[in-house]
Design an enzyme around this catalytic site. Structure first.
Site, PDB file in Angstrom:
ATOM      1  N   GLU A 301       0.858  -1.389   0.048  1.00  0.00           N
ATOM      2  CA  GLU A 301      -0.084   0.055  -0.082  1.00  0.00           C
ATOM      3  C   GLU A 301       0.974   1.417  -0.025  1.00  0.00           C
ATOM      4  O   GLU A 301       0.344   2.235  -0.637  1.00  0.00           O
ATOM      5  CB  GLU A 301      -0.928  -0.302   1.377  1.00  0.00           C
ATOM      6  CG  GLU A 301      -2.262   0.841   1.053  1.00  0.00           C
ATOM      7  CD  GLU A 301      -3.186   0.299   2.267  1.00  0.00           C
ATOM      8  OE1 GLU A 301      -3.701  -0.760   2.229  1.00  0.00           O
ATOM      9  OE2 GLU A 301      -3.471   1.483   2.903  1.00  0.00           O
ATOM     10  N   HIS A 330       7.754 -26.963   0.529  1.00  0.00           N
ATOM     11  CA  HIS A 330       7.174 -28.090  -0.172  1.00  0.00           C
ATOM     12  C   HIS A 330       6.009 -27.405  -1.118  1.00  0.00           C
ATOM     13  O   HIS A 330       5.113 -28.138  -1.375  1.00  0.00           O
ATOM     14  CB  HIS A 330       6.573 -28.854   0.875  1.00  0.00           C
ATOM     15  CG  HIS A 330       7.602 -29.547   1.886  1.00  0.00           C
ATOM     16  ND1 HIS A 330       8.110 -30.819   1.435  1.00  0.00           N
ATOM     17  CD2 HIS A 330       8.168 -29.070   2.920  1.00  0.00           C
ATOM     18  CE1 HIS A 330       9.082 -30.862   2.256  1.00  0.00           C
ATOM     19  NE2 HIS A 330       9.305 -30.006   3.115  1.00  0.00           N
ATOM     20  N   LYS A 444     -13.285   2.401  -1.514  1.00  0.00           N
ATOM     21  CA  LYS A 444     -14.109   2.687  -0.301  1.00  0.00           C
ATOM     22  C   LYS A 444     -15.119   3.818  -0.950  1.00  0.00           C
ATOM     23  O   LYS A 444     -16.399   3.786  -0.329  1.00  0.00           O
ATOM     24  CB  LYS A 444     -13.339   3.655   0.456  1.00  0.00           C
ATOM     25  CG  LYS A 444     -12.425   2.717   1.569  1.00  0.00           C
ATOM     26  CD  LYS A 444     -11.831   3.404   2.740  1.00  0.00           C
ATOM     27  CE  LYS A 444     -10.935   2.836   3.677  1.00  0.00           C
ATOM     28  NZ  LYS A 444     -10.598   3.498   4.767  1.00  0.00           N
TER      29      LYS A 444
HETATM   30  O1  PA5 Z   1      -2.946   1.784   5.820  1.00  0.00           O
HETATM   31  C1  PA5 Z   1      -4.266   2.125   5.980  1.00  0.00           C
HETATM   32  O2  PA5 Z   1      -4.239   3.507   5.779  1.00  0.00           O
HETATM   33  C2  PA5 Z   1      -5.218   1.495   5.405  1.00  0.00           C
HETATM   34  O3  PA5 Z   1      -5.124   0.071   5.356  1.00  0.00           O
HETATM   35  C3  PA5 Z   1      -6.381   1.827   6.567  1.00  0.00           C
HETATM   36  O4  PA5 Z   1      -5.654   1.259   7.907  1.00  0.00           O
HETATM   37  C4  PA5 Z   1      -7.804   0.829   6.442  1.00  0.00           C
HETATM   38  O5  PA5 Z   1      -8.055   1.224   5.156  1.00  0.00           O
HETATM   39  C5  PA5 Z   1      -8.541   0.942   7.455  1.00  0.00           C
HETATM   40  O6  PA5 Z   1      -8.696   2.509   7.598  1.00  0.00           O
HETATM   41  P1  PA5 Z   1      -9.538   3.146   8.983  1.00  0.00           P
HETATM   42  O7  PA5 Z   1      -8.519   2.996   9.807  1.00  0.00           O
HETATM   43  O8  PA5 Z   1      -9.858   4.500   8.597  1.00  0.00           O
HETATM   44  O9  PA5 Z   1     -10.953   2.391   9.209  1.00  0.00           O
END
Ligand code: PA5
Length: 455
Positions: A301, A330, A444
């Site tokens: 990410e 394996h 989202k």
């Molecule tokens: O790293 C990130 O920003 C995302 O993976 C968020 O943690 C994830 O989308 C969840 O978001 P939130 O904490 O706003 O619910």
């Protein structure tokens, strides 16, 4: 005195990084020429300076090992409240709000924690509910008793559909099970100023922890997002933070040859330029299995971006793959040794496992089986890790090994922090924003549209 206050103990617990097998001197023509690293000295110097400059603003997560004394006190009080009043602790959250708690719990508690009798477990059962599969939601009700369950709803934005739906589900269930007492069963972890969760928390008087400003989801394990569940389950969160602080010291060096995180990042970026679009993280310990999951999100990410900081199209990133030693020997290792030169393998090794298990004598008449007897499972797993490292190196594929002297809160704190700084430094080298996730937001937002969220 806590053991991590002892300088000699800290030094004995320092994690080691061996990157020799990334170099052409060890793996041949598909490896990195050390001259390439020297040639980029100026770029590394500039990136190191940028890292330091951003500590105060863009990378506030770097200060978490140092600035949470008051928060830790509150977390320990909340953990005591949960441990004394509940049998089960359920984390509701997704992405950065779930992967860290899962990884740290698996690393530092008994591998069969929830199956242990309460006295041996020494804390409430833990469930981390990061998916919204209806079957999973329904089945949770079959294993928890709402009257004895505390929920920690974690969402930095305070609006993520998955987490908010879960909050709706369990608030409704709690209202029916315990009536007006339901707010006692929910702890909120969210942004102090933004989002809907903070509004709900304030209106109903929920116990609340904040995700500090400047700490994004995937960089949040070392704040209340991860620390509360850890403390509830009896993990020494002060030692975890001490480990991170220790690694922060090691990562304070501007010289790439002295800074483990910078070197790891630089090697990965050079490998990406050589066509290694895949990065495998392969721990040789079940306790570290979910560290690979946590790392996959952090790396994917943060670095998977279509534009650089100047708006130029780049479509950069490296696909993280999770593997487990020895299990995946394996399954995937055939590909790692004989497949394309498109991946870097990072082994996570452990020197001392928490248990020693002997391999007994039982069939001494069969030499092909009996050779195992008299050894230990500890020797077996370590030797298989070295043998796989040898095979991957011999086949000319780049690999490196990060070794933990033990798996304990101090070494896990180091490891998490090492990977976070590595990721941020790789972002600097790739000249991208490692801290946003527009591709995730897109999905989202479309979920909001489809389900009819106003606006
Ligand atoms: O790293 C990130 O920003 C995302 O993976 C968020 O943690 C994830 O989308 C969840 O978001 P939130 O904490 O706003 O619910």
């Amino acid at each position: 005195m806590k053991r991590y206050e002892d300088r000699a103990w800290r030094a004995s617990m320092r994690i080691k990084v061996d990157f020799n097998n990334m170099l052409c001197t060890h793996v041949g023509k598909h490896g990195i020429d050390p001259a390439q690293i020297q040639a980029r000295a100026e770029q590394y110097k500039a990136a190191a300076a940028a890292m330091e400059a951003k500590r105060a603003e863009g990378m506030k997560w770097r200060n978490l090992p140092h600035n949470q004394d008051g928060v830790v006190k509150e977390l320990l009080e909340a953990a005591k409240y949960v441990r004394e009043n509940f049998e089960t602790f359920v984390v509701l959250g997704i992405g950065g709000s779930a992967l860290g708690p899962i990884a740290v719990h698996q690393a530092l508690r008994n591998l069969r924690y929830n199956d242990l009798p309460a006295a041996k477990r020494g804390g409430p059962k833990l469930y981390v509910e990061d998916n919204v599969d209806p079957e999973r939601m329904a089945s949770l009700f079959e294993v928890i008793d709402l009257e004895h369950t505390c929920f920690n709803v974690i969402t930095k934005s305070g609006s993520t559909s998955e987490t908010m739906s879960q909050l709706l589900l369990f608030t409704d269930a709690l209202r029916r099970a315990v009536g007006d007492k339901w707010p006692r069963h929910i702890i909120a972890t969210t942004d102090e100023n933004k989002g809907n969760l903070i509004k709900i928390a304030r209106e109903h008087g929920l116990r609340t922890f904040y995700v500090p400003d400047g700490v994004g989801g995937r960089f949040s394990e070392l704040c209340p997002v991860g620390l509360l569940a850890a403390a509830v389950c009896g993990i020494d969160i002060e030692e975890l933070l001490a480990g991170a602080a220790y690694m922060d010291g090691l990562c304070g060096e501007a010289d790439i040859w002295k800074n483990p995180a910078y070197m790891l990042a630089a090697l990965e970026v050079l490998a990406m330029e050589k066509g290694c679009n895949i990065g495998v993280l392969m721990p040789y310990a079940d306790s570290l299995k979910y560290i690979a999951d946590w790392y996959a999100q952090l790396w994917a990410e943060s670095l998977g971006k279509n534009k650089d900081l100047d708006g130029n199209p780049v479509h950069t990133g490296q696909t993280p793959v999770k593997a487990l030693g020895v299990t995946d020997q394996h399954s995937q290792v055939q590909l790692y040794t004989e497949g394309p030169f498109d991946k870097v393998i990072t082994f996570l090794a452990v020197e001392e496992y928490r248990n020693r298990v002997d391999i007994p004598h039982a069939f001494d008449g069969l030499p092909d089986v009996a050779f195992l007897s008299g050894h230990t499972f500890n020797e077996l797993i370590r030797c298989e890790q070295r043998a796989t490292e040898y095979a991957v190196t011999k086949s000319g594929h780049m690999n490196k090994t990060i070794t933990l002297p033990e798996v304990n809160p101090f070494t896990i704190g180091q490891l998490l922090y090492l990977f976070e700084v590595q990721t941020a430094f790789a972002g600097e080298l790739l000249h991208i924003n490692a801290f946003d996730q527009p591709g995730v937001e897109e999905g989202k937002n479309d979920t909001y549209r489809i389900l009819g969220k106003p606006g």
